[in-house]
Design an enzyme around this catalytic site. Structure first.
Site, PDB file in Angstrom:
ATOM      1  N   TYR A  95      34.738  43.083  38.999  1.00 18.72           N
ATOM      2  CA  TYR A  95      36.103  42.598  38.715  1.00 18.72           C
ATOM      3  C   TYR A  95      36.547  41.579  39.765  1.00 18.72           C
ATOM      4  O   TYR A  95      37.029  40.488  39.436  1.00 18.72           O
ATOM      5  CB  TYR A  95      37.065  43.790  38.682  1.00 18.72           C
ATOM      6  CG  TYR A  95      38.486  43.447  38.302  1.00 18.72           C
ATOM      7  CD1 TYR A  95      38.872  43.357  36.971  1.00 18.72           C
ATOM      8  CD2 TYR A  95      39.464  43.227  39.280  1.00 18.72           C
ATOM      9  CE1 TYR A  95      40.185  43.057  36.612  1.00 18.72           C
ATOM     10  CE2 TYR A  95      40.772  42.930  38.934  1.00 18.72           C
ATOM     11  CZ  TYR A  95      41.128  42.851  37.601  1.00 18.72           C
ATOM     12  OH  TYR A  95      42.430  42.555  37.256  1.00 18.72           O
ATOM     13  N   SER A 109      44.192  37.576  39.635  1.00 13.72           N
ATOM     14  CA  SER A 109      44.605  38.861  40.217  1.00 13.72           C
ATOM     15  C   SER A 109      44.709  38.648  41.725  1.00 13.72           C
ATOM     16  O   SER A 109      44.095  37.720  42.272  1.00 13.72           O
ATOM     17  CB  SER A 109      43.530  39.923  39.935  1.00 13.72           C
ATOM     18  OG  SER A 109      43.674  41.026  40.810  1.00 13.72           O
TER      19      SER A 109
END
Ligand code: NAD
Length: 269
Positions: A167, A154
């Protein structure tokens, strides 16, 4: 639709292949000629739908349930793919989720769930893939590499994200995980690459795009001024898995419309 079949004869596992980016990756790999195990955690119907799309287009696929954070289930998934297709040539470590919370309120359960699925899941799947790739070696008529591992990261492998520390830590971890195994596995002709998507329109981030005002706010972070589509990532994954990308290993490709370009500095900071 099928202009090239650069993955013809190769077998792929796509984790979290029943939704969003994983769904588009599974379809793109199949479109390039790969046979695909479409992994799902809970939603069998959604995985079956992806299998149907692939089969209706003339490809090969089957759905397989596995929680990527469970070692025995991951081993069973690789055994199923090898039984069905003879081997595995491509692994796309795509499964991932968010359990968001302010840092001081974050529970150990929220932390462990995200790290177990997003990071440990990639470890468990990559280890099984690497063992199979090393056992088989290069089959020249299929691919110049013995195997390819694609790690879905990401933009948050480099952009800090308040309220999402579990995350962001999992994606930062994927960056070093990917590079370290790429270094270790390259002599075995195994390529390992990362993909770092920006904002892609999927269920994981629905609140960020479901209303016009939320989408406008999101677009302020994207210089290219559009939200990404799952196919933007699917096409990249199919290319990275192909021999066209044979000299690429140990690096991450950002597919983010410029989100990682610090757009806050575009107007003099
Ligand atoms: P999504 O919610 O549509 O898909 C997530 C997938 O992960 C689902 O298929 C789900 O079933 C699967 N999954 C969750 N837990 C699992 C488990 N224990 N075992 C197996 N599968 C499991 O979201 P998405 O946007 O398609 O996300 C896919 C990947 O892309 C994730 O790793 C996510 O972090 C990453 N990503 C997404 C974006 C984005 O903007 N959508 C941006 C950057 C990175």
């Amino acid at each position: 639709m099928k202009t090239t079949q650069k993955l013809k004869g190769q077998a792929a596992i796509v984790t979290g292949g029943d939704s969003g980016i994983g769904r588009a990756v599974a379809i793109a790999l199949a479109d390039a000629g790969a046979k695909v195990l479409v992994n799902f955690a809970h939603n069998h119907d959604a995985a079956d739908e992806v299998v149907k799309i692939i089969k209706d287009a003339g490809g090969k696929a089957f759905a397989f349930q596995c929680d990527v954070s469970k070692e025995d289930e991951v081993k069973a998934m690789f055994a199923a793919a090898i039984k069905k297709y003879g081997t595995v040539d491509i692994l796309v470590n795509n499964a991932g989720l968010q359990k968001d919370s302010k840092f001081v309120d974050m529970t150990l359960e929220q932390w462990n769930t995200v790290i177990s699925i997003n990071l440990t899941g990639q470890f468990l799947c990559s280890r099984e893939a690497a063992k199979e790739f090393m056992k088989r070696g290069v089959v020249e008529k299929r691919s110049a590499a013995a195997g390819k591992i694609i790690c879905m990261s990401s933009v948050h492998e480099i952009i800090p994200w308040a309220g999402h520390v579990n995350y962001a830590a999992s994606k930062g971890g994927i960056s070093m995980f990917m590079k370290s195994i790429a270094q270790e596995l390259a002599p075995h002709k195994i390529r390992v690459v990362g993909i770092a998507p920006g904002a892609i329109q999927t269920p994981i981030n629905k609140p960020a795009w479901e209303t016009p005002s939320a989408l406008n706010k999101l677009l302020e972070l994207i210089p290219y001024n559009r939200i990404g589509q799952p196919q933007d990532v699917g096409k990249l994954a199919a290319w990275l898995a192909s021999d066209d990308a044979d000299y690429i290993t140990g690096t991450t490709i950002f597919v983010d419309g410029g989100m990682a370009l610090y757009p806050g500095f575009a107007d003099n900071g």
